[in-house]
Design an enzyme around this catalytic site. Structure first.
Site, PDB file in Angstrom:
ATOM      1  N   ASP A   1       0.871  -1.170   0.000  1.00  0.00           N
ATOM      2  CA  ASP A   1       0.000   0.000   0.000  1.00  0.00           C
ATOM      3  C   ASP A   1       0.916   1.229   0.000  1.00  0.00           C
ATOM      4  O   ASP A   1       1.585   1.515   0.993  1.00  0.00           O
ATOM      5  CB  ASP A   1      -0.882  -0.061   1.257  1.00  0.00           C
ATOM      6  CG  ASP A   1      -1.670   1.219   1.509  1.00  0.00           C
ATOM      7  OD1 ASP A   1      -1.404   2.228   0.840  1.00  0.00           O
ATOM      8  OD2 ASP A   1      -2.534   1.191   2.396  1.00  0.00           O
TER       9      ASP A   1
ATOM     10  N   GLN B   1       1.010   6.367   1.266  1.00  0.00           N
ATOM     11  CA  GLN B   1       1.833   7.368   1.962  1.00  0.00           C
ATOM     12  C   GLN B   1       3.258   7.441   1.440  1.00  0.00           C
ATOM     13  O   GLN B   1       3.999   8.355   1.805  1.00  0.00           O
ATOM     14  CB  GLN B   1       1.854   7.088   3.472  1.00  0.00           C
ATOM     15  CG  GLN B   1       0.506   7.226   4.144  1.00  0.00           C
ATOM     16  CD  GLN B   1      -0.039   8.654   4.109  1.00  0.00           C
ATOM     17  OE1 GLN B   1       0.711   9.629   4.049  1.00  0.00           O
ATOM     18  NE2 GLN B   1      -1.354   8.785   4.131  1.00  0.00           N
TER      19      GLN B   1
ATOM     20  N   LYS C   1      -2.786  12.076  -2.984  1.00  0.00           N
ATOM     21  CA  LYS C   1      -1.714  12.193  -1.984  1.00  0.00           C
ATOM     22  C   LYS C   1      -0.469  12.824  -2.595  1.00  0.00           C
ATOM     23  O   LYS C   1       0.504  13.087  -1.918  1.00  0.00           O
ATOM     24  CB  LYS C   1      -1.321  10.799  -1.455  1.00  0.00           C
ATOM     25  CG  LYS C   1      -2.475   9.954  -0.928  1.00  0.00           C
ATOM     26  CD  LYS C   1      -2.853  10.316   0.476  1.00  0.00           C
ATOM     27  CE  LYS C   1      -3.817   9.289   1.047  1.00  0.00           C
ATOM     28  NZ  LYS C   1      -4.451   9.730   2.267  1.00  0.00           N
TER      29      LYS C   1
ATOM     30  N   CYS D   1      -7.969   6.227  10.692  1.00  0.00           N
ATOM     31  CA  CYS D   1      -8.337   4.969  10.007  1.00  0.00           C
ATOM     32  C   CYS D   1      -7.349   3.865  10.362  1.00  0.00           C
ATOM     33  O   CYS D   1      -6.996   3.033   9.509  1.00  0.00           O
ATOM     34  CB  CYS D   1      -8.409   5.135   8.491  1.00  0.00           C
ATOM     35  SG  CYS D   1      -9.743   6.196   7.976  1.00  0.00           S
TER      36      CYS D   1
END
Ligand SMILES: Cc1ncc(COP(=O)(O)O)c(C=O)c1O
Length: 413
Positions: free
Chosen positions: A203, A206, A229, A371
């Site tokens: 993932d 970020q 992002k 989250c």
């Protein structure tokens, strides 16, 4: 402390119209970049140009507008491929964002997993990298295992070793924790997973704004991220998948564009990448995603990472001076194991109260569980205040944030 940056931050800031606005009568100080980044005018212009000049449906029109839109959309796919160094452009699947990409892969694995298979996630995951795998386990009877974390907000890799075995089929881990900023050692995680024959999904929500991950060098099987992002628009992102995996996975959704031939008896599917792109896509979003990568690359990811690391060190040093302030996750700044996210609490003050007072001063931070409730449960806290920095933030903004924080703490103590 003087910042050593080579970036012309004042020039960069002129690219971001939103940074000129006021909030509650004060100049906006935007420190919620890990939730979404701001958009430079170079990307806004691309969006305006698209809707002003060549808005059309793609891949199916013979007229000029449709061809121009198709060309721009497919060129953006190639930009994304080059940026992430994927071997083929058809290994880049447009999605609506990270969450969509993860669900696409989880749905595809429903038909490949069986009871007794095991999948591994990490204790540092965002809910979007936990819930789809729980749902997958419910559908298939597979078991979900978790790499634990230590109090410094790092994964315990020796425990990962004990979880891996020949039943492990998939490993899911975020590159960087959105709640703590920890940079996970994904190279080692991927290598160890491959040694037992498991596939790995990273993932990258970020990591994409701060690093430039190389798909081929990492040898990762799947990587997902969101354009918003990384200075792009919301509602678009990408899934990278190795060709062999994308060929194995069944389509996620049925509809137009993802087919080769349709009859009422049988449908054959289109080749990659279209097999996974049913329906009219976010054409403008894809093109703007490409423009956002152009913008970031023109500044340079090395310079961005170095500057953001300086901001992180500068802010961390000052924050640690505040009585009763506790930073969660790796305290030691340094591009090696942490990115520009500071998650903290002060004494027993509720994070929401700090966030509300800062907002009155025009300072935007995130408060809550981000989250990532399992991380908050681990620390036995309801949530944290999170300040996250991007290359357009300044040392002066951090000074104002720290002064505002001290004032808020005084008011709430
Ligand atoms: C680590 C991580 N994973 C996944 C997501 C979900 O991204 P999106 O909401 O763009 O799908 C986020 C968003 O904050 C995130 O930080």
């Amino acid at each position: 402390m003087e910042l050593k940056t080579m970036l012309d931050v004042q020039k960069i800031r002129k690219d971001f119209p939103i940074l000129n606005r006021k909030v509650n009568g004060k100049p906006l100080i935007y420190l919620d970049n890990a939730a979404t980044s701001q958009t430079p005018k170079q990307v806004i212009d691309v969006i305006v140009d698209y809707y002003s000049n060549y808005n059309a449906n793609i891949h199916r029109g013979v007229h000029a507008l449709s061809q121009e839109a198709t060309d721009a959309y497919e060129q953006a796919r190639i930009k994304i491929q080059k940026h992430f160094n994927a071997k083929h452009s058809y290994e880049i699947i447009y999605t609506s964002g990270t969450t969509h990409g993860i669900n696409l892969v989880a749905s595809g694995f429903s038909s490949l997993l069986k009871k007794d298979d095991e999948i591994i996630v990490s204790a540092l995951e965002h809910h979007s990298n936990i819930v789809p795998w729980q749902m997958l386990c419910e559908r298939t009877g597979a078991t979900l295992k978790v790499i634990p974390m230590n109090t410094n907000g790092e994964l315990i890799l020796s425990e990962y070793d004990t979880l891996l075995n020949t039943n492990t089929k998939l490993v899911f881990v975020n590159h960087i924790s959105n709640a703590l900023g920890t940079i996970n050692p994904i190279e080692t995680i991927i290598e160890k997973a491959h040694a037992v024959g498991a596939a790995v999904l990273v993932d990258g929500a970020q990591s994409c704004p701060h690093l430039k991950p190389d798909m081929q060098a990492l040898d990762v099987d799947f990587y997902v991220c969101s354009a918003h992002k990384i200075c792009g628009p919301t509602g678009v992102g990408m899934l990278y998948g190795k060709e062999e995996w994308l060929k194995k996975l069944p389509p996620y959704q049925g509809g137009g564009e993802m087919i080769s031939e349709v009859s009422f008896e049988k449908t054959s599917y289109a080749d990659l990448p279209h097999k996974f792109e049913a329906g009219t896509p976010n054409v403008c979003g894809g093109i703007a995603f490409g423009a956002a990568l152009d913008y970031m690359n023109a500044i340079g990811f090395e310079a961005i990472a170095a500057y953001e690391n300086e901001l992180l060190e500068y802010a961390t040093a000052q924050m640690l001076q505040i009585e009763d302030l506790k930073i969660y996750g790796p305290e030691a700044s340094g591009a090696k194991n942490k990115t520009s996210v500071i998650s903290f609490n002060v004494g027993n003050i509720h994070p929401y109260d700090i966030g509300t007072i800062l907002d009155k001063m025009g300072i935007a931070v995130r408060t809550g569980h981000h989250c990532a409730q399992p991380i908050m449960d681990f620390y036995k806290i309801p949530g944290t205040v999170r300040a996250s920095f991007m290359f357009y933030n300044t040392k002066e903004e951090i000074d104002t944030f720290i002064a505002g924080l001290k004032k808020a703490v005084l008011m709430l103590s």
